[in-house]
Write a protein that holds these residues in place. Structure first.
Motif, PDB file in Angstrom:
ATOM      1  N   LYS A 125     -27.546  29.311 -68.693  1.00  0.00           N
ATOM      2  CA  LYS A 125     -27.623  30.947 -69.422  1.00  0.00           C
ATOM      3  C   LYS A 125     -29.190  31.248 -69.562  1.00  0.00           C
ATOM      4  O   LYS A 125     -29.577  32.481 -68.338  1.00  0.00           O
ATOM      5  CB  LYS A 125     -28.045  30.706 -70.442  1.00  0.00           C
ATOM      6  N   ASN A 147     -29.308  32.533 -65.252  1.00  0.00           N
ATOM      7  CA  ASN A 147     -29.149  33.373 -65.045  1.00  0.00           C
ATOM      8  C   ASN A 147     -29.350  34.935 -65.243  1.00  0.00           C
ATOM      9  O   ASN A 147     -29.530  36.129 -64.986  1.00  0.00           O
ATOM     10  CB  ASN A 147     -27.003  34.248 -66.183  1.00  0.00           C
ATOM     11  N   GLU A 148     -30.320  34.740 -66.534  1.00  0.00           N
ATOM     12  CA  GLU A 148     -31.157  35.898 -67.789  1.00  0.00           C
ATOM     13  C   GLU A 148     -32.561  35.626 -66.446  1.00  0.00           C
ATOM     14  O   GLU A 148     -32.872  36.871 -66.372  1.00  0.00           O
ATOM     15  CB  GLU A 148     -32.190  35.510 -68.486  1.00  0.00           C
ATOM     16  N   LEU A 168     -32.805  35.296 -63.189  1.00  0.00           N
ATOM     17  CA  LEU A 168     -32.967  35.354 -61.495  1.00  0.00           C
ATOM     18  C   LEU A 168     -31.672  37.064 -62.321  1.00  0.00           C
ATOM     19  O   LEU A 168     -32.753  38.022 -61.221  1.00  0.00           O
ATOM     20  CB  LEU A 168     -30.923  35.110 -61.233  1.00  0.00           C
ATOM     21  N   LYS A 169     -31.990  37.688 -63.182  1.00  0.00           N
ATOM     22  CA  LYS A 169     -31.917  39.184 -63.618  1.00  0.00           C
ATOM     23  C   LYS A 169     -33.225  39.572 -63.373  1.00  0.00           C
ATOM     24  O   LYS A 169     -33.236  40.430 -63.055  1.00  0.00           O
ATOM     25  CB  LYS A 169     -31.311  39.765 -64.514  1.00  0.00           C
ATOM     26  N   ALA A 170     -33.929  38.599 -64.137  1.00  0.00           N
ATOM     27  CA  ALA A 170     -36.015  39.594 -64.519  1.00  0.00           C
ATOM     28  C   ALA A 170     -36.443  39.083 -62.965  1.00  0.00           C
ATOM     29  O   ALA A 170     -36.965  40.354 -62.523  1.00  0.00           O
ATOM     30  CB  ALA A 170     -36.169  38.120 -64.909  1.00  0.00           C
ATOM     31  N   TYR A 171     -35.769  37.822 -62.264  1.00  0.00           N
ATOM     32  CA  TYR A 171     -36.882  38.055 -60.447  1.00  0.00           C
ATOM     33  C   TYR A 171     -36.042  39.132 -59.506  1.00  0.00           C
ATOM     34  O   TYR A 171     -36.888  39.798 -59.715  1.00  0.00           O
ATOM     35  CB  TYR A 171     -35.630  36.677 -59.681  1.00  0.00           C
ATOM     36  N   GLU A 172     -34.821  39.798 -59.578  1.00  0.00           N
ATOM     37  CA  GLU A 172     -34.524  40.773 -59.397  1.00  0.00           C
ATOM     38  C   GLU A 172     -34.721  42.073 -59.494  1.00  0.00           C
ATOM     39  O   GLU A 172     -35.613  43.480 -58.711  1.00  0.00           O
ATOM     40  CB  GLU A 172     -33.191  41.026 -59.031  1.00  0.00           C
ATOM     41  N   TYR A 173     -35.424  42.233 -61.001  1.00  0.00           N
ATOM     42  CA  TYR A 173     -35.723  43.444 -61.648  1.00  0.00           C
ATOM     43  C   TYR A 173     -36.914  43.786 -61.321  1.00  0.00           C
ATOM     44  O   TYR A 173     -37.227  45.026 -60.879  1.00  0.00           O
ATOM     45  CB  TYR A 173     -35.346  43.152 -63.033  1.00  0.00           C
ATOM     46  N   GLU A 232     -37.399  44.936 -57.184  1.00  0.00           N
ATOM     47  CA  GLU A 232     -37.235  45.376 -57.452  1.00  0.00           C
ATOM     48  C   GLU A 232     -38.748  46.848 -57.706  1.00  0.00           C
ATOM     49  O   GLU A 232     -38.648  47.882 -56.858  1.00  0.00           O
ATOM     50  CB  GLU A 232     -35.841  46.603 -58.113  1.00  0.00           C
ATOM     51  N   TRP A 236     -38.007  37.745 -71.201  1.00  0.00           N
ATOM     52  CA  TRP A 236     -36.886  37.785 -70.820  1.00  0.00           C
ATOM     53  C   TRP A 236     -36.889  36.287 -70.926  1.00  0.00           C
ATOM     54  O   TRP A 236     -35.216  36.506 -71.633  1.00  0.00           O
ATOM     55  CB  TRP A 236     -36.388  37.661 -69.319  1.00  0.00           C
TER      56      TRP A 236
END
Length: 234
Positions: free
Chosen positions: A182, A185-186, A188-193, A196, A218
């Motif tokens: 978990k 996954n969280e 990874l979302k922060a990393y991509e955010y 960008e 996060w």
């Protein structure tokens, strides 16, 4: 031949107001730093991961104690130029109170002074009075540290940093009994955010410490991540 030891002055330590502000663990780490810089000519490489393993602490604890020592003026972070005359990205620890002792060592056993008077002492050259450079204020020191950190920020896009980030998150999960899947996954979302956004936060400011940014924004609500002892799925 190994390096010789050095003279320790307990009175200097016991009478220091800054040392008086430290906890027992902070004093222990500061004492370790003194040993390292005294044996390395006041130029010890900053290696938080190695020290965390050596002193059985987390990287966050090492960083927090180092920041406090820096704020109290007990240590400084310095950067030196390499042979190519480019700014070396490595950070070095410098302890101002050790410099006077080391100057004596650099000058030889007599502190750079001759033991016998071979020639008459020349008259000192009178130099014009020059106003001393004012010492930087605490705010100026803080801004300087911020500027140095920004110049030497990590390359968050590199594979080396990604592995460093995942290792940090795994240690964070073990410390707080969290579900590694978990959390990853969280993260990874922060990393991509942030990727960008060009590695800037929501206030359009450049991110200096991506690990702390992800952890504080996060992963702050630990109740969302129950423990599940699974290995990383690389």
């Amino acid at each position: 031949m190994g390096k010789l030891g050095y003279t320790w002055y307990p009175k200097d330590w016991g009478n220091s107001d800054a040392v008086f502000e430290l906890t027992l663990s902070e004093r222990g780490f500061y004492r370790e730093l003194i040993d390292m810089v005294m044996l390395n000519d006041n130029r010890t490489k900053w290696n938080v991961n190695l020290w965390a393993r050596k002193f059985n602490a987390t990287t966050d604890e090492i960083c927090d104690i180092s920041d406090k020592l820096c704020d109290l003026g007990l240590i400084e972070f310095r950067f030196f130029e390499n042979q190519d005359k480019e700014l070396d990205a490595r950070e070095w620890v410098f302890i101002p109170s050790c410099e006077a002792r080391l100057n004596l060592v650099r000058g030889g056993k007599n502190g750079g002074k001759k033991s016998k008077k071979d020639k008459p002492t020349p008259k000192p050259i009178v130099k014009p009075n020059v106003k001393p450079t004012p010492k930087p204020t605490p705010n100026q020191k803080k801004e300087k540290r911020k500027e140095i950190k920004e110049k030497n920020a990590h390359n968050f896009d590199s594979e080396d940093y990604k592995h460093e980030l995942w290792d940090y998150l795994l240690e964070y999960c073990e410390k707080n009994n969290l579900d590694v899947k978990k959390v990853k996954n969280e993260a990874l979302k922060a990393y991509e955010y942030y990727k960008e956004l060009g590695w800037k936060n929501s206030n359009n400011k450049k991110i200096i410490n991506l690990k702390s940014t992800i952890r504080n924004n996060w992963l702050s609500d630990l109740s969302k991540f129950s423990k599940d002892a699974k290995a990383w799925d690389w």
